[in-house]
Design a protein around this motif. Structure first.
Motif, PDB file in Angstrom:
ATOM      1  N   THR A  49      -4.173   1.031  -7.542  1.00 15.90           N
ATOM      2  CA  THR A  49      -4.926   2.195  -7.090  1.00 15.90           C
ATOM      3  C   THR A  49      -5.273   3.066  -8.279  1.00 15.90           C
ATOM      4  O   THR A  49      -4.496   3.158  -9.245  1.00 15.90           O
ATOM      5  N   ASP A  50      -6.445   3.682  -8.224  1.00 12.44           N
ATOM      6  CA  ASP A  50      -6.810   4.678  -9.244  1.00 12.44           C
ATOM      7  C   ASP A  50      -6.847   6.070  -8.617  1.00 12.44           C
ATOM      8  O   ASP A  50      -7.530   6.968  -9.110  1.00 12.44           O
ATOM      9  N   ALA A  51      -6.134   6.214  -7.499  1.00 10.54           N
ATOM     10  CA  ALA A  51      -6.095   7.499  -6.786  1.00 10.54           C
ATOM     11  C   ALA A  51      -4.648   7.892  -6.527  1.00 10.54           C
ATOM     12  O   ALA A  51      -4.232   8.073  -5.377  1.00 10.54           O
ATOM     13  N   TRP A  52      -3.862   7.994  -7.608  1.00  6.70           N
ATOM     14  CA  TRP A  52      -2.450   8.356  -7.442  1.00  6.70           C
ATOM     15  C   TRP A  52      -2.331   9.876  -7.328  1.00  6.70           C
ATOM     16  O   TRP A  52      -2.513  10.614  -8.298  1.00  6.70           O
ATOM     17  N   GLY A  53      -2.009  10.350  -6.128  1.00 11.31           N
ATOM     18  CA  GLY A  53      -1.844  11.777  -5.911  1.00 11.31           C
ATOM     19  C   GLY A  53      -3.075  12.561  -6.342  1.00 11.31           C
ATOM     20  O   GLY A  53      -4.207  12.136  -6.163  1.00 11.31           O
ATOM     21  N   ALA A  54      -2.849  13.719  -6.909  1.00  8.81           N
ATOM     22  CA  ALA A  54      -3.946  14.561  -7.393  1.00  8.81           C
ATOM     23  C   ALA A  54      -3.993  14.588  -8.913  1.00  8.81           C
ATOM     24  O   ALA A  54      -4.569  15.501  -9.506  1.00  8.81           O
ATOM     25  N   ILE A  55      -3.409  13.588  -9.554  1.00 10.85           N
ATOM     26  CA  ILE A  55      -3.332  13.561 -11.018  1.00 10.85           C
ATOM     27  C   ILE A  55      -4.610  12.960 -11.573  1.00 10.85           C
ATOM     28  O   ILE A  55      -4.933  11.795 -11.314  1.00 10.85           O
ATOM     29  N   ASP A  56      -5.339  13.730 -12.333  1.00 11.97           N
ATOM     30  CA  ASP A  56      -6.606  13.270 -12.898  1.00 11.97           C
ATOM     31  C   ASP A  56      -6.366  12.152 -13.907  1.00 11.97           C
ATOM     32  O   ASP A  56      -5.542  12.288 -14.814  1.00 11.97           O
TER      33      ASP A  56
ATOM     34  N   LEU B 246      -8.982 -10.740   3.907  1.00 11.32           N
ATOM     35  CA  LEU B 246      -9.497 -10.767   2.529  1.00 11.32           C
ATOM     36  C   LEU B 246      -9.519  -9.383   1.900  1.00 11.32           C
ATOM     37  O   LEU B 246      -9.771  -9.261   0.698  1.00 11.32           O
ATOM     38  N   ASP B 247      -9.267  -8.341   2.707  1.00 11.11           N
ATOM     39  CA  ASP B 247      -9.329  -6.957   2.249  1.00 11.11           C
ATOM     40  C   ASP B 247     -10.718  -6.641   1.704  1.00 11.11           C
ATOM     41  O   ASP B 247     -10.871  -6.124   0.599  1.00 11.11           O
ATOM     42  N   VAL B 248     -11.739  -6.990   2.495  1.00 10.82           N
ATOM     43  CA  VAL B 248     -13.124  -6.701   2.134  1.00 10.82           C
ATOM     44  C   VAL B 248     -13.808  -6.049   3.329  1.00 10.82           C
ATOM     45  O   VAL B 248     -13.306  -6.075   4.454  1.00 10.82           O
ATOM     46  N   ASP B 249     -14.988  -5.475   3.063  1.00 14.02           N
ATOM     47  CA  ASP B 249     -15.793  -4.883   4.127  1.00 14.02           C
ATOM     48  C   ASP B 249     -16.367  -6.007   4.987  1.00 14.02           C
ATOM     49  O   ASP B 249     -17.069  -6.875   4.470  1.00 14.02           O
ATOM     50  N   PRO B 250     -16.069  -6.022   6.307  1.00 14.42           N
ATOM     51  CA  PRO B 250     -16.566  -7.121   7.138  1.00 14.42           C
ATOM     52  C   PRO B 250     -18.058  -7.067   7.406  1.00 14.42           C
ATOM     53  O   PRO B 250     -18.634  -8.042   7.910  1.00 14.42           O
ATOM     54  N   ALA B 251     -18.708  -5.936   7.080  1.00 12.92           N
ATOM     55  CA  ALA B 251     -20.143  -5.834   7.302  1.00 12.92           C
ATOM     56  C   ALA B 251     -20.867  -6.903   6.479  1.00 12.92           C
ATOM     57  O   ALA B 251     -20.609  -7.062   5.292  1.00 12.92           O
TER      58      ALA B 251
ATOM     59  N   GLN C 124       0.829  -1.206   0.000  1.00 12.28           N
ATOM     60  CA  GLN C 124       0.000   0.000   0.000  1.00 12.28           C
ATOM     61  C   GLN C 124       0.862   1.254   0.000  1.00 12.28           C
ATOM     62  O   GLN C 124       0.509   2.259  -0.625  1.00 12.28           O
ATOM     63  N   ARG C 125       2.007   1.182   0.670  1.00  6.78           N
ATOM     64  CA  ARG C 125       2.927   2.318   0.638  1.00  6.78           C
ATOM     65  C   ARG C 125       3.532   2.490  -0.752  1.00  6.78           C
ATOM     66  O   ARG C 125       3.791   3.620  -1.192  1.00  6.78           O
ATOM     67  N   LEU C 126       3.753   1.398  -1.480  1.00  6.50           N
ATOM     68  CA  LEU C 126       4.321   1.494  -2.826  1.00  6.50           C
ATOM     69  C   LEU C 126       3.397   2.250  -3.770  1.00  6.50           C
ATOM     70  O   LEU C 126       3.864   2.938  -4.685  1.00  6.50           O
ATOM     71  N   VAL C 127       2.063   2.118  -3.577  1.00 10.29           N
ATOM     72  CA  VAL C 127       1.115   2.835  -4.441  1.00 10.29           C
ATOM     73  C   VAL C 127       0.555   4.071  -3.750  1.00 10.29           C
ATOM     74  O   VAL C 127      -0.366   4.706  -4.266  1.00 10.29           O
ATOM     75  N   ASP C 128       1.112   4.402  -2.571  1.00 11.25           N
ATOM     76  CA  ASP C 128       0.736   5.618  -1.848  1.00 11.25           C
ATOM     77  C   ASP C 128      -0.767   5.697  -1.602  1.00 11.25           C
ATOM     78  O   ASP C 128      -1.383   6.739  -1.756  1.00 11.25           O
ATOM     79  N   ASP C 129      -1.349   4.543  -1.217  1.00 13.58           N
ATOM     80  CA  ASP C 129      -2.795   4.484  -0.992  1.00 13.58           C
ATOM     81  C   ASP C 129      -3.084   3.478   0.113  1.00 13.58           C
ATOM     82  O   ASP C 129      -3.080   2.269  -0.122  1.00 13.58           O
ATOM     83  N   PRO C 130      -3.346   3.950   1.348  1.00 18.39           N
ATOM     84  CA  PRO C 130      -3.574   3.023   2.463  1.00 18.39           C
ATOM     85  C   PRO C 130      -4.855   2.217   2.349  1.00 18.39           C
ATOM     86  O   PRO C 130      -5.048   1.261   3.110  1.00 18.39           O
TER      87      PRO C 130
END
Length: 385
Positions: free
Chosen positions: A65-72, A307-312, A23-29
C-alpha cells in the motif's frame, strides 16, 4: 537509556494469511495482493531471476500500500515466505538485487545501507537514490514475514523511516495477536495435476503443464506452443530431460527453475490463489475422481475478487471451481474470460496494453489426490552437468 527490546511475534509459520488478513496487516482494505505471477510479469530487469527467487526462497504471496495512515510519502510492502529461513534469505537477496540494478544503471543512482535500531527478528536500512528521487526503506523480518517500510521524500529520512518501521511492526503484531487462530490445515497431500492455458489476442499462445507434486518435490512436463520441456526437482536439485537422459542443471536463476515456478499453475490450497472466494454459501456437491467436491459457478464479480481487479469489462463465459469437501484443496477449475490484456495480466503472466483485448482459457485438473507416487531422483548413471 537502552533501546526497548524488539517485539516478539507469535509463531505464525503455519498461520493462514488470506487476502483479508493481509489487507489488515497494511491497514488498507483496498490494497492489492502482490502475487508471484504479478511480480514476474512486472520485472522488466530479469523476470527469470524473479521467478527463480520465488521458488528458491519459498515466497508465497504479499501485499503493498502507498496509503499508510496520514503519513505523506509513506508506503508499506509485506512479503510472506514459507518459513523464517526463506524470509531471511529473501530479505538479503532483494537488497542485493536492488544494489546490482543500481550499479548496472550507468551511474544514475546509488544504494546506501545504514545501521538501524533493532526491530523484530532482523532489521536492515537502505537509501535508494535515482533520477526519480530518494526513497529510504527499513526492512524488518518477523518470523516468515518481511515488512518494507519506505519514506519517499528528499533529504535525510532515516529516522522517520525507522519510526515508520516500528509503527508497522507494532500494527502487524497487534493484528496477528488479535486474529483468531486458524483452523488446523491438513498437510498437503501428494497429487497429480494437468493444466492448459490458452491466450488469444493478436496472437495465440498455448501453455500446458502436467506432473506430480510430492511435498516440495516436483516432476513436471511443460509445453509452450509445441515445445516440450521435462523437468524434475528432488530436494534442491533440478534435472532436465535431454534425449534419453535426465541431465542435472545448476544455478539458482536458471530458466529451468523459472519454469518450475509455474508447476503447477494453481496451488493446491485454494486460499493461496484466492479461488476459495469464488465458492458461494450453497455450493453444489459432486464427486470428481472419487473425491467429494463442492462446486460453484462464478461471474465477473467473483473473478474480479479472485484476481483483485476491476470486474468491469470482464466477459466471463465459464468460471467453475470445485474444492474438496473437507479441505481447501482445489480439485478442478474451468475458466474462459475475455477482457483488457492489462486487467487479465494475473492470468496471462505477461504485462498487457490496456487497449489490447485477449481471451484466456484455463483448464486445471487435480487427480490422484493423496495417492500420487513419490517424485524420485534419476536412476544412477543418468548424466549430470
Amino acid at each position: 537509556v537502552p533501546a526497548p527490546p524488539p517485539p516478539v511475534l507469535p509463531d505464525v509459520s503455519h498461520r493462514s494469511l488470506d487476502q483479508d488478513l493481509l489487507q489488515r496487516l497494511v491497514d488498507d482494505p483496498s490494497a492489492a495482493l502482490l502475487t508471484n505471477e504479478m511480480l514476474v510479469a512486472a520485472s522488466a530487469a530479469d523476470p527469470g531471476d524473479e521467478a527463480a527467487d520465488h521458488e528458491r526462497f519459498g515466497r508465497r504471496t504479499g501485499i503493498a500500500t502507498d496509503a499508510w495512515g496520514a503519513i505523506d510519502g509513506a508506503s508499506v510492502r509485506i512479503d510472506v515466505l514459507a518459513d523464517a529461513e526463506g524470509a531471511t534469505r529473501f530479505l538479503a537477496d532483494r537488497i542485493e538485487d536492488l544494489a546490482k540494478r543500481v550499479e548496472g544503471s550507468g551511474g544514475d543512482g546509488t544504494l546506501t545501507t545504514f545501521a538501524t535500531d533493532p526491530v523484530g527478528d532482523e532489521t536492515s536500512g537502505f537509501v535508494l537514490e535515482d533520477a526519480s528521487g530518494s526513497t529510504t526503506t527499513v526492512a524488518v523480518r518477523l518470523g516468515r514475514i518481511v515488512a518494507w517500510a519506505s519514506m519517499d521524500r528528499p533529504g535525510d529520512a532515516r529516522v522517520p523511516a525507522q519510526y515508520l518501521a516500528r509503527e508497522v511492526v507494532d500494527h502487524v503484531t497487534a493484528v496477528l495477536v488479535d486474529a483468531p487462530a486458524p483452523a488446523a490445515t491438513p498437510a498437503l497431500p501428494a497429487y497429480a495435476f494437468a493444466t492448459e492455458r490458452i491466450v488469444v489476442g493478436d496472437d495465440r499462445v498455448a501453455f500446458g503443464s502436467e506432473g506430480t507434486i510430492d511435498g516440495d518435490d516436483v516432476a513436471c512436463t511443460i509445453t509452450v506452443d509445441g515445445a516440450v520441456t521435462e523437468l524434475r526437482r528432488v530436494g534442491d536439485v533440478v534435472w532436465e530431460r535431454r534425449g534419453d537422459d535426465l541431465v542435472r542443471v545448476g544455478g539458482p536463476a536458471t530458466a529451468q527453475r523459472a519454469l518450475l515456478a509455474r508447476c503447477p499453475s494453481w496451488p493446491l490450497d485454494a486460499r493461496v490463489s484466492g479461488l476459495n472466494l469464488a465458492v458461494g454459501p450453497e455450493p453444489a456437491v459432486y464427486v470428481l475422481d472419487g473425491v467429494r467436491v463442492l462446486g460453484h459457478r462464478g461471474d465477473a464479480d467473483d473473478l474480479g475478487a479472485v484476481l483483485d481487479v476491476d470486474p468491469a469489462g470482464l466477459d466471463v463465459e465459464v468460471f467453475n471451481v470445485w474444492l474438496a469437501e473437507d479441505s481447501p484443496w482445489l480439485v478442478e477449475l474451468d475458466l474462459v474470460v475475455g477482457g483488457p490484456a492489462s486487467v487479465l495480466e494475473p492470468l496471462t503472466g505477461v504485462a498487457g496494453d490496456p487497449d489490447d483485448r485477449v481471451t484466456v482459457t484455463v483448464r486445471h485438473r487435480v487427480t490422484e489426490l493423496g495417492q500420487a507416487p513419490p517424485v524420485l531422483p534419476p536412476q544412477a548413471g543418468s548424466s549430470t552437468s
